[in-house]
Design a protein around this motif. Structure first.
Motif, PDB file in Angstrom:
ATOM      1  N   ARG A 114       0.844  -1.204   0.000  1.00 38.10           N
ATOM      2  CA  ARG A 114       0.000   0.000   0.000  1.00 38.10           C
ATOM      3  C   ARG A 114       0.874   1.245   0.000  1.00 38.10           C
ATOM      4  O   ARG A 114       0.605   2.208  -0.726  1.00 38.10           O
ATOM      5  N   ALA A 115       1.938   1.239   0.815  1.00 36.05           N
ATOM      6  CA  ALA A 115       2.853   2.379   0.873  1.00 36.05           C
ATOM      7  C   ALA A 115       3.555   2.602  -0.467  1.00 36.05           C
ATOM      8  O   ALA A 115       3.885   3.736  -0.817  1.00 36.05           O
ATOM      9  N   LEU A 146       0.883   0.073  -4.694  1.00 37.24           N
ATOM     10  CA  LEU A 146       0.601  -1.078  -5.552  1.00 37.24           C
ATOM     11  C   LEU A 146      -0.726  -1.753  -5.227  1.00 37.24           C
ATOM     12  O   LEU A 146      -1.297  -2.435  -6.091  1.00 37.24           O
ATOM     13  N   VAL A 147      -1.210  -1.625  -3.988  1.00 36.22           N
ATOM     14  CA  VAL A 147      -2.505  -2.185  -3.621  1.00 36.22           C
ATOM     15  C   VAL A 147      -3.274  -1.168  -2.782  1.00 36.22           C
ATOM     16  O   VAL A 147      -2.704  -0.229  -2.229  1.00 36.22           O
ATOM     17  N   SER A 148      -4.566  -1.391  -2.703  1.00 38.15           N
ATOM     18  CA  SER A 148      -5.424  -0.611  -1.814  1.00 38.15           C
ATOM     19  C   SER A 148      -6.337  -1.588  -1.094  1.00 38.15           C
ATOM     20  O   SER A 148      -6.369  -2.786  -1.413  1.00 38.15           O
ATOM     21  N   GLY A 149      -7.094  -1.075  -0.122  1.00 41.08           N
ATOM     22  CA  GLY A 149      -8.022  -1.936   0.595  1.00 41.08           C
ATOM     23  C   GLY A 149      -7.422  -2.544   1.836  1.00 41.08           C
ATOM     24  O   GLY A 149      -6.260  -2.325   2.181  1.00 41.08           O
ATOM     25  N   GLY A 207      -3.717   0.796 -10.195  1.00 39.75           N
ATOM     26  CA  GLY A 207      -3.236   0.801 -11.576  1.00 39.75           C
ATOM     27  C   GLY A 207      -1.762   0.467 -11.663  1.00 39.75           C
ATOM     28  O   GLY A 207      -1.330  -0.298 -12.540  1.00 39.75           O
ATOM     29  N   SER A 208      -0.981   1.021 -10.738  1.00 38.30           N
ATOM     30  CA  SER A 208       0.459   0.744 -10.714  1.00 38.30           C
ATOM     31  C   SER A 208       0.734  -0.712 -10.382  1.00 38.30           C
ATOM     32  O   SER A 208       1.637  -1.347 -10.947  1.00 38.30           O
ATOM     33  N   GLY A 209      -0.060  -1.266  -9.454  1.00 41.02           N
ATOM     34  CA  GLY A 209       0.106  -2.672  -9.100  1.00 41.02           C
ATOM     35  C   GLY A 209      -0.218  -3.590 -10.252  1.00 41.02           C
ATOM     36  O   GLY A 209       0.493  -4.579 -10.507  1.00 41.02           O
TER      37      GLY A 209
END
Length: 285
Positions: free
Chosen positions: A209-210, A213-216, A225-227
């Motif tokens: 997340r930092a 690359l991911v959220s949630g 999008g980057s992930g």
């Protein structure tokens, strides 16, 4: 988007290899040679081509497993069964399972004819699991030989995938989170199957997340999008490495013949043996 030929071949060979993880009687095949339970059987059977290696080699090559999970199995497994006994047992149960799913001598012999030169020509550089499996004598039984070739070439791709992840700066545990975030395998399946605690999983999610690359939340991360772009690059590198390092030796008409002729067996294996949802993360098309 067209499916890369290396990926198409992988979706054919991976389920055939996977019978040794999910088939009925695999744990019993391990305990019959002295191993203790399913996971000791898993680690010993898969690591056996490398010899009586310890946890360090398995952690490095298998990628993503928690250290405590591996150390519960190794090196104790080698005090119970030799690598040679494990190789014999895994080949026997895999062959039995494939034959039970309908593997016939003729189509398997033809697949072996197509794949054996690919294995011989494949580049072993940086691919320890492939190299160890490829060094094993090919069984005379065509069903057993097909399983061994599928296994070696599957590990060839897997070795390349680990290299692609390392090149992208992704750790083994982060790769598990990305797999879950991509919807390939639920967190409820992949986390316990790799021995990762809830806290350790949450820490890996925080890291990704930092990095944007991911959220949630940890129990349901999703790719940003980057992930998604990073994961796509890793998969592209994996496909290209599998193709250029081995599978390009298979002519295009032979690749089509291979995937077409083995399709009924693959479908039977997926229907009868390999679960639709598993830590492998292979999506059924």
């Amino acid at each position: 988007m067209a499916i890369h030929p290396a990926r198409r071949i992988w979706t054919t060979l991976e389920p055939l290899h996977d019978v040794v993880y999910f088939g009925s009687g695999v744990k019993e095949a391990g305990t019959a040679v002295g191993l203790r339970g399913y996971w000791q059987t898993y680690f010993a059977f898969r690591a056996a081509p490398l010899g009586a290696v310890g946890p360090a080699a398995v952690l490095a090559t298998f990628a993503g497993f928690h250290r405590s999970m591996v150390t519960r199995a190794l090196p104790d497994a080698w005090a119970r069964a030799t690598p040679e006994a494990c190789l014999t047992a895994r080949s026997a149960i895999a062959t039995e399972l494939l034959r039970g799913a309908g593997a016939g001598a003729a189509e398997c012999a033809r697949a072996v004819e197509l794949l054996a030169p690919v294995q011989r020509a494949a580049d072993p550089t940086g691919r320890p699991l492939f190299a160890a499996n490829a060094a094993l004598p090919l069984p005379a039984d065509p069903v057993a030989a097909l399983w061994q070739l599928a296994t070696a070439l599957r590990e060839h791709r897997g070795d390349g995938h680990v290299a692609a992840l390392v090149g992208a700066g992704v750790t083994g545990r982060q790769a598990l989170v990305l797999q879950a975030a991509a919807g390939k395998t639920p967190v409820s399946v992949i986390r316990p199957a790799r021995g990762v605690s809830e806290r350790e999983w949450a820490d890996a999610v925080d890291e990704l997340r930092a990095a944007g690359l991911v959220s949630g939340e940890p129990d349901g991360p999703t790719l940003t999008g980057s992930g998604a772009a990073l994961l796509q690059r890793v998969e592209q590198v994996t496909d290209e490495a599998a193709w250029n390092g081995a599978l390009a030796a298979l002519p295009s008409d032979a690749a089509t013949e291979l995937t077409t002729s083995l399709a009924p067996l693959v479908e039977a294996v997926q229907r009868e043996i390999v679960p639709a949802v598993s830590p492998v993360g292979l999506r059924r098309e």
